[in-house]
Every structure is written in structure tokens, then in C-alpha cells.
Design a protein around this motif. Structure first.
Motif, short mmCIF file in Angstrom:
data_model
loop_
_atom_site.label_atom_id
_atom_site.label_comp_id
_atom_site.label_asym_id
_atom_site.label_seq_id
_atom_site.Cartn_x
_atom_site.Cartn_y
_atom_site.Cartn_z
N ASP A 117 4.20 7.34 -0.74
CA ASP A 117 4.36 8.06 0.54
C ASP A 117 3.06 8.09 1.34
OD1 ASP A 117 7.05 8.64 -0.03
OD2 ASP A 117 6.49 10.43 -1.17
N ASN A 118 2.39 6.96 1.37
CA ASN A 118 1.10 6.80 2.08
C ASN A 118 0.00 7.71 1.55
OD1 ASN A 118 -0.16 5.09 3.99
ND2 ASN A 118 -0.29 6.79 5.44
N LYS A 119 0.17 8.15 0.29
CA LYS A 119 -0.88 8.88 -0.42
C LYS A 119 -1.44 7.95 -1.50
CE LYS A 119 1.16 13.51 0.12
NZ LYS A 119 2.34 13.13 0.92
N LEU A 120 -2.76 7.78 -1.50
CA LEU A 120 -3.41 6.87 -2.43
C LEU A 120 -4.15 7.65 -3.50
CD1 LEU A 120 -4.33 3.93 -3.15
CD2 LEU A 120 -6.34 4.37 -1.71
N PHE A 121 -3.97 7.23 -4.75
CA PHE A 121 -4.63 7.84 -5.90
C PHE A 121 -5.44 6.74 -6.59
CE2 PHE A 121 -0.73 9.96 -4.91
CZ PHE A 121 -0.99 11.33 -5.07
N VAL A 122 -6.75 6.95 -6.73
CA VAL A 122 -7.62 5.93 -7.32
C VAL A 122 -8.77 6.64 -8.01
CG1 VAL A 122 -8.97 5.64 -5.18
CG2 VAL A 122 -8.82 3.75 -6.83
N HIS A 123 -9.32 6.01 -9.04
CA HIS A 123 -10.36 6.69 -9.82
C HIS A 123 -11.64 6.94 -9.02
CE1 HIS A 123 -12.80 8.11 -13.07
NE2 HIS A 123 -13.65 7.10 -12.92
N ALA A 124 -12.30 5.87 -8.60
CA ALA A 124 -13.61 6.02 -7.96
C ALA A 124 -13.52 6.04 -6.44
CB ALA A 124 -14.55 4.91 -8.42
N GLY A 125 -12.79 5.09 -5.88
CA GLY A 125 -12.71 5.01 -4.43
C GLY A 125 -12.24 3.64 -3.99
N ILE A 126 -12.38 3.40 -2.69
CA ILE A 126 -12.01 2.12 -2.11
C ILE A 126 -13.06 1.74 -1.06
CG2 ILE A 126 -9.52 2.40 -2.45
CD1 ILE A 126 -9.33 3.17 0.55
N ASP A 127 -13.03 0.46 -0.70
CA ASP A 127 -13.81 -0.02 0.44
C ASP A 127 -12.93 0.13 1.67
OD1 ASP A 127 -15.09 -1.46 2.45
OD2 ASP A 127 -15.65 -3.11 1.14
N ILE A 128 -13.28 1.05 2.55
CA ILE A 128 -12.40 1.35 3.68
C ILE A 128 -12.38 0.22 4.72
CG2 ILE A 128 -12.67 3.84 3.37
CD1 ILE A 128 -14.58 3.87 5.74
N GLN A 129 -13.23 -0.78 4.54
CA GLN A 129 -13.27 -1.90 5.48
C GLN A 129 -12.38 -3.07 5.04
OE1 GLN A 129 -14.93 -1.48 8.27
NE2 GLN A 129 -15.81 0.49 7.60
N ARG A 130 -11.82 -2.98 3.84
CA ARG A 130 -11.05 -4.11 3.31
C ARG A 130 -9.68 -3.67 2.84
NH1 ARG A 130 -14.89 -5.70 -1.44
NH2 ARG A 130 -13.22 -7.20 -1.90
N PRO A 131 -8.65 -4.53 2.94
CA PRO A 131 -7.33 -4.20 2.40
C PRO A 131 -7.41 -4.01 0.89
CG PRO A 131 -7.23 -6.13 3.84
CD PRO A 131 -8.68 -5.85 3.61
N LEU A 132 -6.53 -3.19 0.34
CA LEU A 132 -6.53 -2.92 -1.09
C LEU A 132 -6.39 -4.21 -1.91
CD1 LEU A 132 -4.31 0.28 -1.46
CD2 LEU A 132 -6.79 0.11 -1.70
N GLU A 133 -5.56 -5.13 -1.45
CA GLU A 133 -5.30 -6.34 -2.21
C GLU A 133 -6.52 -7.26 -2.29
OE1 GLU A 133 -3.39 -6.84 1.92
OE2 GLU A 133 -3.54 -5.30 0.35
N GLN A 134 -7.53 -6.99 -1.49
CA GLN A 134 -8.77 -7.78 -1.55
C GLN A 134 -9.86 -7.07 -2.36
OE1 GLN A 134 -10.06 -8.91 2.40
NE2 GLN A 134 -8.07 -9.80 2.93
N GLN A 135 -9.49 -5.98 -3.03
CA GLN A 135 -10.44 -5.23 -3.83
C GLN A 135 -10.06 -5.31 -5.30
OE1 GLN A 135 -11.47 -1.34 -2.00
NE2 GLN A 135 -10.25 -1.99 -0.24
N GLY A 136 -10.99 -4.87 -6.16
CA GLY A 136 -10.72 -4.97 -7.58
C GLY A 136 -11.40 -3.88 -8.37
N PRO A 137 -11.49 -4.04 -9.69
CA PRO A 137 -12.03 -3.00 -10.56
C PRO A 137 -13.44 -2.55 -10.22
CG PRO A 137 -10.93 -4.69 -11.85
CD PRO A 137 -11.00 -5.21 -10.46
N ASP A 138 -14.27 -3.47 -9.70
CA ASP A 138 -15.64 -3.08 -9.35
C ASP A 138 -15.65 -1.98 -8.31
OD1 ASP A 138 -14.52 -5.02 -7.62
OD2 ASP A 138 -16.49 -5.53 -6.81
N ILE A 139 -14.66 -1.94 -7.45
CA ILE A 139 -14.54 -0.87 -6.44
C ILE A 139 -13.73 0.29 -7.00
CG2 ILE A 139 -13.69 -0.25 -4.16
CD1 ILE A 139 -16.03 -2.17 -4.05
N PHE A 140 -12.53 0.01 -7.50
CA PHE A 140 -11.61 1.07 -7.92
C PHE A 140 -12.17 1.93 -9.06
CE2 PHE A 140 -8.18 -2.21 -6.70
CZ PHE A 140 -8.21 -1.81 -5.37
#
Length: 228
Positions: A117-140
Motif C-alpha cells: 500500500d505504498n508503505k516501504l519497510f526496509v532495514h537500513a534505508g534506500i537511495d532516494i535518487q534511484r529506483p528500488l530495483e537498481q539497489q541491493g544489499p549494500d544499501i538495504f
């Protein structure tokens, strides 16, 4: 009627986990718990914590960086020095050389993030400049940029929007408060249970918060994980 809760980093503090579940009147059959990762390392009861989470019928578990270290140890027997110093020793001792297959499966099934429902749950965070599918464990699992940005905005008493998500829930970065804080759309849920703080669990619909006693008081004479 079922409810959905989110909980911060547990770090082996089984007594704190039990307090949060009890104080929320959590229903193991119908309620949904989203755990933001790092059930492992620090306080002496990682095994009991995972046993407890496995009892929850509707559990969504997010992979944390300490979970990664523990998973590697369970699979290979290799003890990362930095992990051992930051709570891994307590995790090893909690298993006494007997690792249930279900516990390794539990960590292997953990999600990199959870979106609902457009709510995101993640351990550490995300790179807000990149789509989720272009990120990985080093960010998450590791990156604190979003947490630092959210904390800076919170301390300046500013407001605004950082992403297109309605809400983002993160752990990993402990905050010096006894309850989660809300900055822009970011909820910071790690209230220091791995250290001398408390464990926090929140109903995501009502935003009611249930906290443990200070974890240090629950394990007198025991030290939590060491800072790096």
C-alpha cells in the motif's frame, strides 16, 4: 479484526520482545508483524527470539546486516571478527553449537524489503535518487544516508517529502529517544534495544507505540553489543 505492527531491531533481547508482544495484546494467529531485521546479536537470547518469531502465523521478516553475518556463520561456520565483537559472540553462545534447520531457513527466507500500500519497510534505508530495483544489499542492509537525512530534518523541525512513498519504516540506525520518530514520511524505529535503550513496536494504522522496559534493566549484569 487483525492488526498490523512494525517492530525495530531486536538484537537478541527476547525479554523485550515478549514485553512488546504482551503489551500490544498481539494475536499470534491473526495479527501481522513486520520485523525490520537484526533479530540477531547483542543480548543473549537470539535463539529464543527467532523461536518466538516463528510462532507468528503472519510474519514479514526483513533481512538485516546482523542477520547476514549470522546467516554466514550458520552456513559456513566462519566467524567474522567485526561480527563477533558486535554481538556475534552472544549469538553463538545462544545456540550452544546446535543450530535448528528452521532458523537458517528463517534467515534465508528474509526479504530485502517489503512494500505494501505504498508503505516501504526496509532495514537500513534506500537511495532516494534511484529506483528500488537498481539497489541491493549494500544499501538495504547498511546505508545510513536516509536515516541521517531524516534525523537532520527532524532536529531542525522541518517538514516535507523525500520520496514518492507514503511511509517508510527503517531500523538499523539507533535514535536517542524512547519512542520512534517521524520525519517527513520516514519512521525511525530503532530505539536502541541493542544498546541500553528500549525495543519499540507500533501499530501502523493507529501509530500506537508499545515499548519494552530499558533492555539493560532486563538483563542486569549483561552487556549489549559493542560499538564499532
Amino acid at each position: 479484526m487483525s492488526r498490523t505492527f512494525v517492530i525495530g531491531d531486536i538484537h537478541g533481547a527476547y525479554r523485550a520482545l515478549r514485553q512488546c508482544l504482551d503489551r500490544a495484546n498481539f494475536d499470534f494467529e491473526s495479527d501481522h508483524l513486520i520485523s525490520l531485521g537484526d533479530v540477531c546479536d547483542g543480548w543473549p537470547e537470539t535463539k529464543s527470539c527467532i523461536d518466538e518469531l516463528l510462532r507468528i502465523k503472519n510474519l514479514t521478516y526483513i533481512f538485516g546486516n546482523h542477520d547476514y553475518w549470522t546467516q554466514q556463520w550458520m552456513e559456513t561456520g566462519y566467524v567474522e571478527k567485526v561480527w563477533f565483537r558486535q554481538g556475534g559472540e552472544a549469538t553463538i553462545q545462544s545456540y550452544q553449537d546446535k543450530i535448528p534447520a528452521a532458523h537458517l531457513q528463517f534467515l534465508n527466507r528474509a526479504l530485502p524489503y517489503f512494500l505494501s500500500d505504498n508503505k516501504l519497510f526496509v532495514h537500513a534505508g534506500i537511495d532516494i535518487q534511484r529506483p528500488l530495483e537498481q539497489q541491493g544489499p549494500d544499501i538495504f542492509l547498511w546505508d545510513r544516508t536516509l536515516a541521517r537525512t531524516a534525523m537532520e530534518i527532524y532536529l531542525k523541525e522541518m517538514d516535507g517529502k523525500l520520496t514518492t512513498f507514503d511511509e517508510i519504516y527503517i531500523g538499523h540506525t539507533p535514535i536517542p529517544f524512547s519512542k520512534p520518530i517521524h520525519s517527513c514520511e520516514v519512521w525511525m524505529m530503532d530505539t536502541g534495544a541493542g544498546w541500553s535503550g528500549v525495543l519499540s513496536m507500533m501499530n501502523i494504522e493507529t501509530k500506537e507505540v508499545f515499548t519494552s522496559d530499558p533492555v539493560l534493566s532486563l538483563y542486569p549484569g549483561v552487556q549489549g553489543r559493542s560499538k564499532s
